[in-house]
Enzyme design. Structure first.
Site, PDB file in Angstrom:
ATOM      1  N   TRP A  99       0.834  -1.201   0.000  1.00 53.68           N
ATOM      2  CA  TRP A  99       0.000   0.000   0.000  1.00 53.68           C
ATOM      3  C   TRP A  99       0.866   1.247   0.000  1.00 53.68           C
ATOM      4  CZ3 TRP A  99      -3.992  -2.017  -1.778  1.00 53.68           C
ATOM      5  CH2 TRP A  99      -4.456  -3.249  -1.337  1.00 53.68           C
ATOM      6  N   ASP A 166      -1.327   6.997   6.200  1.00 53.05           N
ATOM      7  CA  ASP A 166      -2.398   6.038   5.955  1.00 53.05           C
ATOM      8  C   ASP A 166      -2.495   5.175   7.197  1.00 53.05           C
ATOM      9  OD1 ASP A 166      -4.047   3.961   5.218  1.00 53.05           O
ATOM     10  OD2 ASP A 166      -2.895   3.373   3.447  1.00 53.05           O
ATOM     11  N   LYS A 190     -11.438  -1.778   8.287  1.00 58.06           N
ATOM     12  CA  LYS A 190     -10.528  -2.626   9.045  1.00 58.06           C
ATOM     13  C   LYS A 190     -10.662  -2.431  10.555  1.00 58.06           C
ATOM     14  CE  LYS A 190      -7.145  -2.787   5.300  1.00 58.06           C
ATOM     15  NZ  LYS A 190      -7.349  -4.194   4.949  1.00 58.06           N
TER      16      LYS A 190
END
Length: 356
Positions: A99, A166, A190
């Site tokens: 990511w 992030d 999540k």
């Protein structure tokens, strides 16, 4: 048979959060209408957004001068919105996984990108250390928890520039010094809500510094000015997030979430390190994620991987298969995970060891 949910995302939610959200889907605030069918402009929904924003600010101790907005598109959309809104000349990125690498790729379309460090050389199984951050960059971007590989930054970095993070998979799992960041973003599926909404915490005076044209929908200021309602927001995921934020506050806030996360991780890592069949994929305990605990079969027992997966499934373990790019196993222990679930997985591992 009781099921224990270790899915990496969409992930486990507290049962009361699911039940309370389900009630509102049937009848929102006694209106006779479903939460799924009301207008985002309905008078009863604005308080949902207001309370959710207030709780985010309270739980993370967000300083004055920051806005909280709810967006669609997931964290992957933020990979381009971040450089579009913040990168004028040059940005720095810490490459700790897939990511982070994807975020860095998007940023290269908007300006110069400096990779300050990377752990790609060993399939991202450590957090790089000993690197320096250039002081002439617009920001340093970090991915605080790496779901695929199981590494995590447990503390906010101390660098001479503003940061952007992030925090999709560890937000609300520990206290954060928000003042160090110009922007924090997180896909909610999540550790906060169901899929469909992303939360963004942005420093107001960090905006408006780039000279490029910003498309209306990709300009953070648009959504700040519109109170997250410039276009129709995902009302059900936002409400679900509100219920989860209430649950976090009721259960002691992020300080208590951090304590529970470490307790769960300590128990599971201890068994992985003890059990002759398994080994952790992250060697350095300081780099091990509390959210995504990754492990594999020891070399001499690799042929048992499929058998253990089937055995664990038969014992009610759900979602422990590792990411397809790395294999092995992954037990995701977000805020909603219970010690009972972790202990059930440990018992399963011990029983499988006794069989072999």
């Amino acid at each position: 048979m009781k099921k224990y949910n270790f899915n990496a995302g969409p992930s486990m939610l507290p049962r009361e959060v699911i039940e309370n959200t389900a009630k509102q889907i049937l009848d929102f605030n006694g209106s006779g209408l479903s939460l799924a069918e009301i207008s985002h402009r309905a008078k009863d929904f604005q308080p949902v957004v207001d309370e959710a924003v207030a709780l985010i600010k309270e739980l993370l101790n967000v300083p004055e001068g920051y806005s909280v907005i709810f967006l669609g598109g997931g964290a992957s959309l933020e990979f381009c919105m971040i450089p579009m809104n913040f990168l004028e000349k040059k940005a720095a990125y810490l490459n700790t996984g897939v990511w982070a690498k994807k975020a860095m790729k998007e940023a290269k379309a908007f300006g110069e990108v400096v990779e300050v460090a990377s752990s790609a050389d060993t399939t991202y199984n450590y957090i790089p250390k000993g690197w320096t951050c250039p002081e002439d960059v617009d920001y340093l971007h970090v991915t605080s928890n790496n779901t695929i590989y199981g590494t995590e930054l447990h503390e906010d970095l101390d660098v001479p520039v503003r940061m952007i993070a992030d925090m999709s998979s560890d937000i609300f799992s520990r206290p954060v010094d928000v003042a160090k960041y110009d922007c924090i973003y997180a896909g909610a599926q999540k550790n906060l809500s169901m899929a469909g909404v992303t939360i963004v915490i942005v420093k107001n005076d960090a905006l408006g510094k780039v000279t490029r044209y910003l498309p209306t929908m990709l300009n953070y200021q648009t959504h700040i000015d519109g109170g997250s309602m410039f276009n129709t927001p995902p009302v059900v995921p936002i409400y679900c997030a509100l219920e989860n934020l209430r649950w976090i506050k009721k259960n002691g806030g992020v300080e208590e979430m951090a304590k529970r996360a470490k307790q769960r991780a300590d128990v599971l890592y201890a068994e992985i390190d003890r059990n002759k069949l398994f080994k952790a994929t992250i060697a350095d305990p300081a780099d091990r994620s509390y959210m995504n605990i990754c492990f594999i079969m020891n070399d001499e027992y690799k042929e048992l991987e499929k058998e253990f997966m089937e055995f664990a499934t038969s014992k009610g373990m759900v979602g422990i298969k590792g990411h397809r790019s790395v294999g092995g196993f992954r037990a995701s222990c977000y805020n909603a995970q219970t010690m009972e679930g972790v202990e059930a997985l440990v018992a399963c591992m011990k029983e499988f060891e006794s069989m072999h």
